[in-house]
Design a protein around this motif. Structure first.
Motif, PDB file in Angstrom:
ATOM      1  N   ASN A 300       0.845  -1.189   0.000  1.00 31.64           N
ATOM      2  CA  ASN A 300       0.000   0.000   0.000  1.00 31.64           C
ATOM      3  C   ASN A 300       0.880   1.238   0.000  1.00 31.64           C
ATOM      4  O   ASN A 300       1.575   1.520   0.971  1.00 31.64           O
ATOM      5  CB  ASN A 300      -0.911  -0.003   1.233  1.00 31.64           C
ATOM      6  CG  ASN A 300      -1.944   1.110   1.193  1.00 31.64           C
ATOM      7  OD1 ASN A 300      -1.836   2.036   0.395  1.00 31.64           O
ATOM      8  ND2 ASN A 300      -2.942   1.013   2.064  1.00 31.64           N
ATOM      9  N   ALA A 303       0.720   3.769   2.894  1.00 25.95           N
ATOM     10  CA  ALA A 303       1.172   3.404   4.235  1.00 25.95           C
ATOM     11  C   ALA A 303       2.572   3.880   4.551  1.00 25.95           C
ATOM     12  O   ALA A 303       3.061   3.701   5.652  1.00 25.95           O
ATOM     13  CB  ALA A 303       1.120   1.882   4.394  1.00 25.95           C
ATOM     14  N   SER A 346       4.900  -2.844  11.462  1.00 22.68           N
ATOM     15  CA  SER A 346       3.510  -3.272  11.633  1.00 22.68           C
ATOM     16  C   SER A 346       2.636  -2.822  10.473  1.00 22.68           C
ATOM     17  O   SER A 346       1.660  -3.485  10.120  1.00 22.68           O
ATOM     18  CB  SER A 346       2.946  -2.741  12.953  1.00 22.68           C
ATOM     19  OG  SER A 346       2.870  -1.320  12.919  1.00 22.68           O
ATOM     20  N   LEU A 347       2.989  -1.693   9.853  1.00 21.31           N
ATOM     21  CA  LEU A 347       2.216  -1.227   8.714  1.00 21.31           C
ATOM     22  C   LEU A 347       2.354  -2.166   7.524  1.00 21.31           C
ATOM     23  O   LEU A 347       1.446  -2.273   6.701  1.00 21.31           O
ATOM     24  CB  LEU A 347       2.651   0.184   8.328  1.00 21.31           C
ATOM     25  CG  LEU A 347       2.344   1.294   9.341  1.00 21.31           C
ATOM     26  CD1 LEU A 347       2.845   2.628   8.836  1.00 21.31           C
ATOM     27  CD2 LEU A 347       0.848   1.365   9.618  1.00 21.31           C
ATOM     28  N   CYS A 348       3.481  -2.852   7.425  1.00 17.99           N
ATOM     29  CA  CYS A 348       3.665  -3.806   6.335  1.00 17.99           C
ATOM     30  C   CYS A 348       2.813  -5.052   6.523  1.00 17.99           C
ATOM     31  O   CYS A 348       2.436  -5.707   5.553  1.00 17.99           O
ATOM     32  CB  CYS A 348       5.132  -4.187   6.213  1.00 17.99           C
ATOM     33  SG  CYS A 348       6.141  -2.850   5.569  1.00 17.99           S
ATOM     34  N   GLN A 350      -0.152  -4.847   7.925  1.00 19.28           N
ATOM     35  CA  GLN A 350      -1.481  -4.350   7.580  1.00 19.28           C
ATOM     36  C   GLN A 350      -1.651  -4.221   6.066  1.00 19.28           C
ATOM     37  O   GLN A 350      -2.759  -4.373   5.550  1.00 19.28           O
ATOM     38  CB  GLN A 350      -1.713  -2.990   8.252  1.00 19.28           C
ATOM     39  CG  GLN A 350      -1.677  -3.020   9.760  1.00 19.28           C
ATOM     40  CD  GLN A 350      -1.626  -1.633  10.364  1.00 19.28           C
ATOM     41  OE1 GLN A 350      -1.980  -0.647   9.713  1.00 19.28           O
ATOM     42  NE2 GLN A 350      -1.170  -1.538  11.604  1.00 19.28           N
ATOM     43  N   ALA A 351      -0.569  -3.939   5.353  1.00 20.20           N
ATOM     44  CA  ALA A 351      -0.603  -3.810   3.891  1.00 20.20           C
ATOM     45  C   ALA A 351       0.461  -4.731   3.307  1.00 20.20           C
ATOM     46  O   ALA A 351       1.527  -4.284   2.889  1.00 20.20           O
ATOM     47  CB  ALA A 351      -0.349  -2.370   3.476  1.00 20.20           C
ATOM     48  N   SER A 383       6.095 -10.228   4.789  1.00 21.74           N
ATOM     49  CA  SER A 383       4.915  -9.532   5.294  1.00 21.74           C
ATOM     50  C   SER A 383       3.860 -10.532   5.765  1.00 21.74           C
ATOM     51  O   SER A 383       3.229 -10.339   6.799  1.00 21.74           O
ATOM     52  CB  SER A 383       4.346  -8.600   4.231  1.00 21.74           C
ATOM     53  OG  SER A 383       4.082  -9.298   3.037  1.00 21.74           O
TER      54      SER A 383
END
Length: 426
Positions: A300, A303, A346-348, A350-351, A383
């Motif tokens: 994403n 992100a 953590s964003l990775c 999530q996306a 991921s």
């Protein structure tokens, strides 16, 4: 495993590129050449810094289709205007003298060839059919003004020193490339091309670092061989960019680099990136951030939390082997990430990355890490586990500095059954 198949292939066709072996073709012909030259065009420089590009262009047209263009040893040539040599066919370029590009940064920003990918540009383009460049000469990018300018303006368009564009067969052998403003080599939209015996060096003499000085970047090209070369630089020693297939890299000495790298990939949301069938063998990696590296962006673009921009692109990386690496004071011996450019891991999650990694092999690694990562020798972070499969590591004999204790291997969201290393989770 696929590594064994690759090893057998390389032994059986030691004088062939991976691409050529797969298609049962031979290497492009390498110097010394046995073919006769219909014409030989030997140039004399204008001197006093005058632009020799028009004379080089005229000679290339005159001696095209079977001839040879010679820039003699002991002569200094200057290129002060864009030079397009992509029309060549069955031509030898004997660069025995010295070629220097002018340092007019304003002129080149407005007149260089724009290559689109990652905002790249170049002074000149060389390509065509069966073009062979050799001669023992020096190609000097006059990079210092660019290093100083980039420190003030990171959006400046810095030319790449040596670009092979649209080549079908051919080679570059026995050349020295120095002081590139940006990447040293970029090969794009090309096939069946050999680099052999290049010496690459570049370093800033001011406090402004020479950045992004990759040794090679391969883009949208197939059947590329890079061998028997020495590289002193400040970024990837060799990088396999989008749509690099059937690549063979061997016998390199890299110093100060970011390693032998797949990627970065998945940077642009509308694009589908492929890197497939890459074999890197017998690499000496010294004082580098990485030995072997795979780097893909998360899924994403929105992100991102760093100044780097990208993410959201799809594609795959398949059948990649890093074999026999000798490491001296590298930060990571092995780094695989599906979270490139992201400070917050953590964003990775999530996306998740849309780049699938399959059949990635790290084999026969020896040496030491620098201690920059303390006890960590390798980090393999996916991921989600479904986007990484058949990731293998075997015979990894790399140690971190004793003061940090037992060497550590971080393995996260990846099947560890083929990772013959003592994995711990991050």
């Amino acid at each position: 495993m696929l590594f064994k198949a690759w090893s057998s292939l390389v032994v059986a066709v030691a004088s062939l590129s991976v691409a050529s072996a797969l298609r049962h073709h031979h290497y492009p012909q390498r110097p010394p050449y046995t073919r006769g030259h219909g014409k030989t065009c030997t140039l004399t420089p204008k001197g006093h810094g005058a632009d020799d590009a028009p004379n080089i262009l005229a000679a290339a047209h005159k001696c095209n289709n079977g001839g040879k263009v010679v820039l003699p040893a002991g002569k200094n040539f200057t290129i002060g205007s864009p030079l397009d040599l992509t029309f060549l066919k069955n031509v030898d370029l004997e660069f025995a003298g010295r070629i220097t590009f002018t340092n007019d940064t304003d002129f080149w920003q407005n007149n260089s060839y724009y290559l689109t990918y990652q905002n790249a540009s170049t002074f000149w383009l060389i390509g065509g059919e069966n073009t062979n460049i050799y001669g023992g000469g020096v190609i000097d990018g006059n990079g210092q003004p660019w290093y100083d300018l980039y420190a003030k303006n990171p959006l400046v368009l810095r030319p790449i020193l040596f670009v092979i564009y649209g080549a079908r067969g051919g080679s570059a052998k026995d050349l020295s490339l120095i002081n590139s403003p940006q990447w040293f080599n970029f090969i794009a939209n090309s096939s069946d091309f050999v680099y052999d015996g290049l010496h690459i060096a570049g370093k800033s003499v001011s406090s402004n670092v020479a950045k992004n000085t990759d040794g090679w970047d391969i883009y949208r090209s197939d059947g590329i061989t890079i061998t028997n070369s020495v590289i002193y630089n400040g970024d990837d020693c060799v990088s396999f960019k989008p749509n690099s297939t059937n690549i063979y890299v061997s016998n390199l000495y890299c110093n100060g680099s970011h390693g032998i790298s797949v990627g970065s990939l998945g940077q642009y949301p509308a694009e589908y990136d492929i890197v497939e069938n890459v074999y890197s063998y017998n690499i000496s990696m010294n004082y580098a951030s990485d030995g072997a590296r795979v780097k893909v962006w998360p899924g994403n673009a929105a992100a991102m939390s760093t100044d780097l921009q990208g993410g959201g692109g799809a594609g795959y990386v398949k059948n990649i082997t890093f074999d026999t690496f000798y490491l001296n004071s590298v930060d990571y011996a092995i780094e695989l990430t599906q979270c490139y450019g992201q400070n917050n891991a953590s964003l990775c999650v999530q996306a998740p990355s849309k780049m699938k990694l399959t059949d990635i092999n790290f084999n026969n690694f020896y040496g030491t890490t620098s201690g920059v990562r303390k006890a960590v020798v390798a980090t393999i972070i996916c991921s989600v586990e479904s986007m990484c499969s058949n990731i293998e590591a075997s015979n990894i004999n790399v140690t971190s500095p004793a003061k940090y204790g037992t060497s550590q291997y971080i393995c996260t969201r990846v099947d560890t059954s083929d990772l013959h290393i003592p994995c711990t989770s991050s």
